[in-house]
Design an enzyme around this catalytic site. Structure first.
Site, PDB file in Angstrom:
ATOM      1  N   HIS A  62       0.815  -1.226   0.000  1.00 31.87           N
ATOM      2  CA  HIS A  62       0.000   0.000   0.000  1.00 31.87           C
ATOM      3  C   HIS A  62       0.846   1.273   0.000  1.00 31.87           C
ATOM      4  O   HIS A  62       1.883   1.362   0.647  1.00 31.87           O
ATOM      5  CB  HIS A  62      -1.071  -0.019   1.088  1.00 31.87           C
ATOM      6  CG  HIS A  62      -0.636   0.217   2.497  1.00 31.87           C
ATOM      7  ND1 HIS A  62      -0.419   1.470   3.012  1.00 31.87           N
ATOM      8  CD2 HIS A  62      -0.424  -0.638   3.531  1.00 31.87           C
ATOM      9  CE1 HIS A  62      -0.090   1.370   4.291  1.00 31.87           C
ATOM     10  NE2 HIS A  62      -0.073   0.103   4.628  1.00 31.87           N
ATOM     11  N   ASP A 175       5.590   2.574   7.322  1.00 34.94           N
ATOM     12  CA  ASP A 175       4.292   1.958   7.032  1.00 34.94           C
ATOM     13  C   ASP A 175       3.615   2.805   5.966  1.00 34.94           C
ATOM     14  O   ASP A 175       2.996   3.803   6.279  1.00 34.94           O
ATOM     15  CB  ASP A 175       3.455   1.914   8.319  1.00 34.94           C
ATOM     16  CG  ASP A 175       2.064   1.349   8.097  1.00 34.94           C
ATOM     17  OD1 ASP A 175       1.790   0.865   6.992  1.00 34.94           O
ATOM     18  OD2 ASP A 175       1.256   1.399   9.038  1.00 34.94           O
ATOM     19  N   GLU A 205      -5.332   1.692   2.102  1.00 27.30           N
ATOM     20  CA  GLU A 205      -5.258   0.565   3.031  1.00 27.30           C
ATOM     21  C   GLU A 205      -5.579   0.998   4.448  1.00 27.30           C
ATOM     22  O   GLU A 205      -6.261   0.299   5.196  1.00 27.30           O
ATOM     23  CB  GLU A 205      -3.855  -0.067   2.976  1.00 27.30           C
ATOM     24  CG  GLU A 205      -3.725  -1.391   3.726  1.00 27.30           C
ATOM     25  CD  GLU A 205      -3.340  -1.267   5.199  1.00 27.30           C
ATOM     26  OE1 GLU A 205      -3.370  -2.274   5.911  1.00 27.30           O
ATOM     27  OE2 GLU A 205      -3.002  -0.150   5.649  1.00 27.30           O
ATOM     28  N   GLU A 206      -5.063   2.167   4.813  1.00 24.41           N
ATOM     29  CA  GLU A 206      -5.145   2.609   6.212  1.00 24.41           C
ATOM     30  C   GLU A 206      -6.563   2.907   6.666  1.00 24.41           C
ATOM     31  O   GLU A 206      -6.819   3.071   7.851  1.00 24.41           O
ATOM     32  CB  GLU A 206      -4.255   3.841   6.432  1.00 24.41           C
ATOM     33  CG  GLU A 206      -2.750   3.597   6.261  1.00 24.41           C
ATOM     34  CD  GLU A 206      -2.139   2.725   7.365  1.00 24.41           C
ATOM     35  OE1 GLU A 206      -2.849   2.357   8.314  1.00 24.41           O
ATOM     36  OE2 GLU A 206      -0.939   2.406   7.242  1.00 24.41           O
ATOM     37  N   ASP A 228       3.652  -5.610   4.396  1.00 26.44           N
ATOM     38  CA  ASP A 228       3.395  -4.467   5.278  1.00 26.44           C
ATOM     39  C   ASP A 228       4.400  -4.497   6.426  1.00 26.44           C
ATOM     40  O   ASP A 228       5.154  -5.456   6.563  1.00 26.44           O
ATOM     41  CB  ASP A 228       1.959  -4.528   5.827  1.00 26.44           C
ATOM     42  CG  ASP A 228       1.373  -3.133   6.045  1.00 26.44           C
ATOM     43  OD1 ASP A 228       2.101  -2.255   6.547  1.00 26.44           O
ATOM     44  OD2 ASP A 228       0.196  -2.941   5.714  1.00 26.44           O
ATOM     45  N   HIS A 316       2.970   3.925  13.356  1.00 22.78           N
ATOM     46  CA  HIS A 316       2.019   5.047  13.317  1.00 22.78           C
ATOM     47  C   HIS A 316       2.497   6.251  14.127  1.00 22.78           C
ATOM     48  O   HIS A 316       1.698   6.971  14.740  1.00 22.78           O
ATOM     49  CB  HIS A 316       0.598   4.615  13.733  1.00 22.78           C
ATOM     50  CG  HIS A 316      -0.090   3.823  12.643  1.00 22.78           C
ATOM     51  ND1 HIS A 316      -1.429   3.553  12.642  1.00 22.78           N
ATOM     52  CD2 HIS A 316       0.394   3.251  11.517  1.00 22.78           C
ATOM     53  CE1 HIS A 316      -1.743   2.846  11.565  1.00 22.78           C
ATOM     54  NE2 HIS A 316      -0.644   2.645  10.875  1.00 22.78           N
TER      55      HIS A 316
HETATM   56 ZN   LIG Z   1       0.424  -0.544   6.646  1.00 23.71          ZN
END
Ligand SMILES: [Zn+2]
Length: 339
Positions: A62, A175, A205-206, A228, A316
């Site tokens: 992604h 990410d 994706e998120e 990922d 994140h």
């Molecule tokens: Zn991810």
């Protein structure tokens, strides 16, 4: 690392992956037999397989990162925001951000929870965890200027330099630009795959694995591999055995997360490849969270699917940190599998 730095420092909020997509498309166009961008914006890169009864292998990486959209513009010129993806608001104090206005220009802003500064906050105030709706972005403009410049929906991403620290690399949105990096390397290095290969750089994706869902439906893979990051909780304060994965331990072969259970035969095959070729690997069981791999597994009447993860600290946040050796191990596993 130059490529990963470029990818990491780009902006690509969910639904606004166009800069990342354009960059990847330009870089890998000579390494594909066919390239397509579908209606949602997934970048589908195809390489013909050499086998006479070639199956379809789809790899999903992604392109989007957690970010925000402008929700409204205050009369005083501050931007109020809507979040896309899972932020811990405690990590959002005093952050620099980049906002793209609708004319394609980038602007810098400072993000803080509105309200009292630490000097004025009471002991009670300091304990409160703010909501996203409590944050405001200062763009250094009057209300009139800001309203002329921005409109609701303008994408906002966090700003952070990518740097190397010894064997580690750290920055924002490892990410999932590490997967973009891996997908690009696979396209370059795997000259003739045995099976038909679709490396898909997916969108959104998120916010619910959306691009992988539609692109997998289009392709109808026999085998799906999601790429990922995963949690590496190998930090002070975590207990041995509860790290999920650790940095430098190799590519993580996902057994399961809350969205999928990897195909047992594929897990065995990847373990076999790793052992035969001395590629470092570790197993991953992630109690929470899901990835594109889940969409590949549930496509149409189902596909055999697995996720390969790159261990990452501080997922994140803008200090997402990976180990260069784990990146390389992941590419090598895929190269051997596809050959
Ligand atoms: Zn991810």
């Amino acid at each position: 690392m130059k490529l990963l730095k470029t990818l990491s420092e780009m902006s690509g909020a969910p639904g606004r992956e166009e800069h990342v997509r354009a960059f990847i498309q330009k870089e890998i166009k000579d390494h594909c037999d066919d390239i397509n961008v579908d209606a949602m914006g997934n970048l589908i890169c195809f390489k013909k397989g050499s086998s006479s009864n070639a199956k379809k292998v789809m790899i999903a990486c992604h392109m989007d990162e957690i970010g925000f959209y402008v929700r409204s513009i205050d009369d005083d010129g501050f931007l109020r925001i809507h979040q896309l993806g899972g932020f811990d608001t405690r990590n959002l104090f005093a952050r620099r951000v980049r906002i793209e206005s609708n004319d394609g220009k980038f602007h810098i802003g400072n993000m803080n929870p509105a309200g009292k500064s630490v000097h004025l906050a009471s002991a009670e105030d300091r304990k409160k965890i703010p909501m996203i709706s409590d944050f405001a972005i200062d763009v250094g403009m009057t209300g009139e200027e800001a309203k002329k410049t921005f409109r609701p929906g303008d994408p906002i991403t966090l700003v952070q330099d990518f740097i190397e620290m010894g064997d580690l690399a750290t920055g924002k949105c490892m990410d999932n630009r590490v997967a973009c990096w891996i997908g690009m390397r696979v396209l370059e290095r795997v000259k003739t795959p045995k099976d038909d290969l679709y490396v898909v750089f997916t969108v959104q994706e998120e916010i619910g694995i959306r691009g992988a869902t539609t692109s997998a439906f289009e392709i109808g893979p026999d085998i799906g591999i999601g790429i990922d990051v995963t949690l590496a909780c190998d930090l002070p304060g975590s207990t041995k055995g509860d790290e999920i994965t650790c940095l430098g331990g190799g590519a993580a072969i996902k057994i399961m997360d809350s969205s999928m259970v990897s195909d047992k035969k594929l897990v065995d095959e990847f373990v076999d490849i790793a052992e035969k070729n001395n590629i470092p690997f570790q197993f991953e069981i992630l109690p929470f969270g899901g990835t594109d791999g889940a969409a590949l597994q549930r496509v149409r009447s189902g596909a055999r699917a697995l996720t390969l993860s790159v261990p990452c600290r501080n997922v994140h946040t803008v200090t997402e940190t990976i180990h260069k050796g784990d990146l390389e191990a992941t590419v090598q596993l895929l190269e051997k599998f596809l050959a």
